[in-house]
Design an enzyme around this catalytic site. Sequence first.
Site, PDB file in Angstrom:
ATOM      1  N   LYS A 199     -10.696  -3.578  -4.190  1.00  0.00           N
ATOM      2  CA  LYS A 199     -11.670  -2.238  -4.294  1.00  0.00           C
ATOM      3  C   LYS A 199     -10.997  -1.191  -5.017  1.00  0.00           C
ATOM      4  CE  LYS A 199     -13.372  -3.042   0.490  1.00  0.00           C
ATOM      5  NZ  LYS A 199     -13.087  -2.778   1.752  1.00  0.00           N
ATOM      6  N   LYS A 214      -5.079  -9.812  -6.711  1.00  0.00           N
ATOM      7  CA  LYS A 214      -6.356 -10.203  -6.067  1.00  0.00           C
ATOM      8  C   LYS A 214      -7.536  -9.415  -6.752  1.00  0.00           C
ATOM      9  CE  LYS A 214      -6.126  -8.208  -1.914  1.00  0.00           C
ATOM     10  NZ  LYS A 214      -5.517  -7.715  -0.837  1.00  0.00           N
ATOM     11  N   LYS A 222       0.720  -1.147  -0.019  1.00  0.00           N
ATOM     12  CA  LYS A 222      -0.106  -0.140  -0.120  1.00  0.00           C
ATOM     13  C   LYS A 222       0.807   1.341  -0.068  1.00  0.00           C
ATOM     14  CE  LYS A 222      -4.515  -1.393   1.622  1.00  0.00           C
ATOM     15  NZ  LYS A 222      -5.360  -1.482   2.518  1.00  0.00           N
TER      16      LYS A 222
HETATM   17  P1  TYM Z   1     -10.765  -5.195   3.759  1.00  0.00           P
HETATM   18  O1  TYM Z   1     -11.946  -4.467   4.212  1.00  0.00           O
HETATM   19  O2  TYM Z   1      -9.773  -5.036   2.932  1.00  0.00           O
HETATM   20  O3  TYM Z   1     -11.594  -6.720   3.291  1.00  0.00           O
HETATM   21  C1  TYM Z   1     -12.690  -7.430   4.156  1.00  0.00           C
HETATM   22  C2  TYM Z   1     -12.672  -8.759   4.158  1.00  0.00           C
HETATM   23  O4  TYM Z   1     -12.796  -9.306   2.761  1.00  0.00           O
HETATM   24  C3  TYM Z   1     -11.602 -10.254   2.516  1.00  0.00           C
HETATM   25  N1  TYM Z   1     -11.156 -10.082   1.267  1.00  0.00           N
HETATM   26  C4  TYM Z   1     -11.289 -10.959   0.302  1.00  0.00           C
HETATM   27  N2  TYM Z   1     -11.382 -12.332   0.442  1.00  0.00           N
HETATM   28  C5  TYM Z   1     -11.278 -13.395  -0.580  1.00  0.00           C
HETATM   29  N3  TYM Z   1     -10.660 -12.704  -1.896  1.00  0.00           N
HETATM   30  C6  TYM Z   1     -10.506 -11.306  -1.887  1.00  0.00           C
HETATM   31  N4  TYM Z   1      -9.997 -10.844  -3.071  1.00  0.00           N
HETATM   32  C7  TYM Z   1     -10.544 -10.568  -0.942  1.00  0.00           C
HETATM   33  N5  TYM Z   1     -10.422  -9.062  -0.789  1.00  0.00           N
HETATM   34  C8  TYM Z   1     -10.694  -8.738   0.509  1.00  0.00           C
HETATM   35  C9  TYM Z   1     -10.521  -9.745   3.426  1.00  0.00           C
HETATM   36  O5  TYM Z   1      -9.772 -10.890   3.662  1.00  0.00           O
HETATM   37  C10 TYM Z   1     -11.349  -9.242   4.837  1.00  0.00           C
HETATM   38  O6  TYM Z   1     -11.662 -10.461   5.474  1.00  0.00           O
HETATM   39  N6  TYM Z   1      -7.691  -5.157   7.620  1.00  0.00           N
HETATM   40  C11 TYM Z   1      -9.053  -5.738   7.455  1.00  0.00           C
HETATM   41  C12 TYM Z   1     -10.064  -5.139   8.096  1.00  0.00           C
HETATM   42  C13 TYM Z   1     -10.164  -5.300   9.647  1.00  0.00           C
HETATM   43  C14 TYM Z   1     -10.355  -6.744  10.460  1.00  0.00           C
HETATM   44  C15 TYM Z   1     -10.089  -6.365  11.741  1.00  0.00           C
HETATM   45  C16 TYM Z   1     -10.487  -7.997   9.928  1.00  0.00           C
HETATM   46  C17 TYM Z   1     -10.037  -4.451  10.494  1.00  0.00           C
HETATM   47  N7  TYM Z   1      -9.762  -4.959  11.783  1.00  0.00           N
HETATM   48  C18 TYM Z   1     -10.026  -7.229  12.461  1.00  0.00           C
HETATM   49  C19 TYM Z   1     -10.557  -8.804  11.082  1.00  0.00           C
HETATM   50  C20 TYM Z   1     -10.328  -8.599  12.122  1.00  0.00           C
HETATM   51  C21 TYM Z   1      -9.122  -5.142   5.791  1.00  0.00           C
HETATM   52  O7  TYM Z   1      -8.601  -4.395   5.318  1.00  0.00           O
HETATM   53  O8  TYM Z   1     -10.248  -5.884   5.164  1.00  0.00           O
END
Ligand code: TYM
Length: 343
Positions: free
Chosen positions: A209, A206, A114
């Site tokens: 967004k 991947k 990032k």
């Molecule tokens: P974020 O917002 O990027 O994504 C949310 C969830 O979606 C999953 N994900 C995917 N799974 C499969 N294939 C993909 N291409 C894909 N893109 C995203 C992510 O693995 C996630 O589960 N850091 C985290 C948010 C967070 C969090 C937490 C998660 C903040 N605090 C505590 C668990 C526990 C994030 O940026 O997710």
Amino acid sequence: MTNKTRVFSGVQPTGNLHLGNYLGAITKFVAMQREHDCLYCVVDLHAITVWQEPAELARNTREVTAAFIASGLDPKLSILFNQSQVAEHAELAWIFNCVARLGWLNRMTQFKEKAGKDKEAASVGLYAYPTLMAADILVYRATHVPVGEDQKQHLELARDIAQKFNNDFARQIEAAGHADGFFPLPEPLIQGPATRVMSLRDGSKKMSKSDPSDLSRINLADDADTIAKKIQKAKTDPEPLPSEEAGLEGRPELENLIGIFAALTNKSRADVLRDYGGKQFSDFKRALVDASVAKIGPIGDGIRRLMSDTAEIDRILKDGSDRARAIAVPIMRQVKEIAGFIR
Ligand code: TYM
């Protein structure tokens, strides 16, 4: 996993929730909500680690909440809330900033990706992002965390932080009557055929967004025609489909579509290949369009319906935040006592 274990997970309100978020995370959230104590959080504090236009942030926070509900999360069964309404997340994150080591954070691949080439210009928050994530989970002493594959490294860090806190304060923790450490070591739940959904345009990237090409992903808010168009345009290769998983080797775009189809239809990849082996891509894509529209179409409709009443969404977030805070406050009080803060 025993009944009524505590589950926590989070999703960033940074726009365009997509099929990867849905299959990798949100479907798992829904599947767990009846059997466990679940908290699902819209992590607005994480979102601002890169610049967010305030009005957009508020809109996206409501839209992720709407997507949760439209996907089947019940705000009575699960606690749905936005992170910034529960100040204990940020408070514990500070303590964890003092527990985690620079060397640990330096290994985080997501920061490297990032921040890109110009690391000096990245926010301090982007660097400290994983300590806040550990605090999100541990401020509830949650034990299980459903996530996609890309969050695995952050979860390992959360375990390291929990372990170091338990070691650093072992004497105080024992004196307070906790025989097995204060924080549990949270377990990532990364399961099923779609834990890493890839871009529809490039099987080595991947689904994300932030990909500039909207054709690379299926958004949860896409209508049926858009979903069909994106799948028809999804990159493939000229060979027919194999009948066994070994035949997916070296064909990442195909492997991705098979995983998506398997997850959408609750089948294994082996089952899907048994049904479609030897067939042309056009047959398979037609079935994939039908399965995607059947699952995602109603979610988009639900999001649009819920977004027409933002006061109701705000009420749900407020109620969820109150319930979350009721769990976090007594845990934070114990953390402060353990660490020697006078109250
Ligand atoms: P974020 O917002 O990027 O994504 C949310 C969830 O979606 C999953 N994900 C995917 N799974 C499969 N294939 C993909 N291409 C894909 N893109 C995203 C992510 O693995 C996630 O589960 N850091 C985290 C948010 C967070 C969090 C937490 C998660 C903040 N605090 C505590 C668990 C526990 C994030 O940026 O997710």
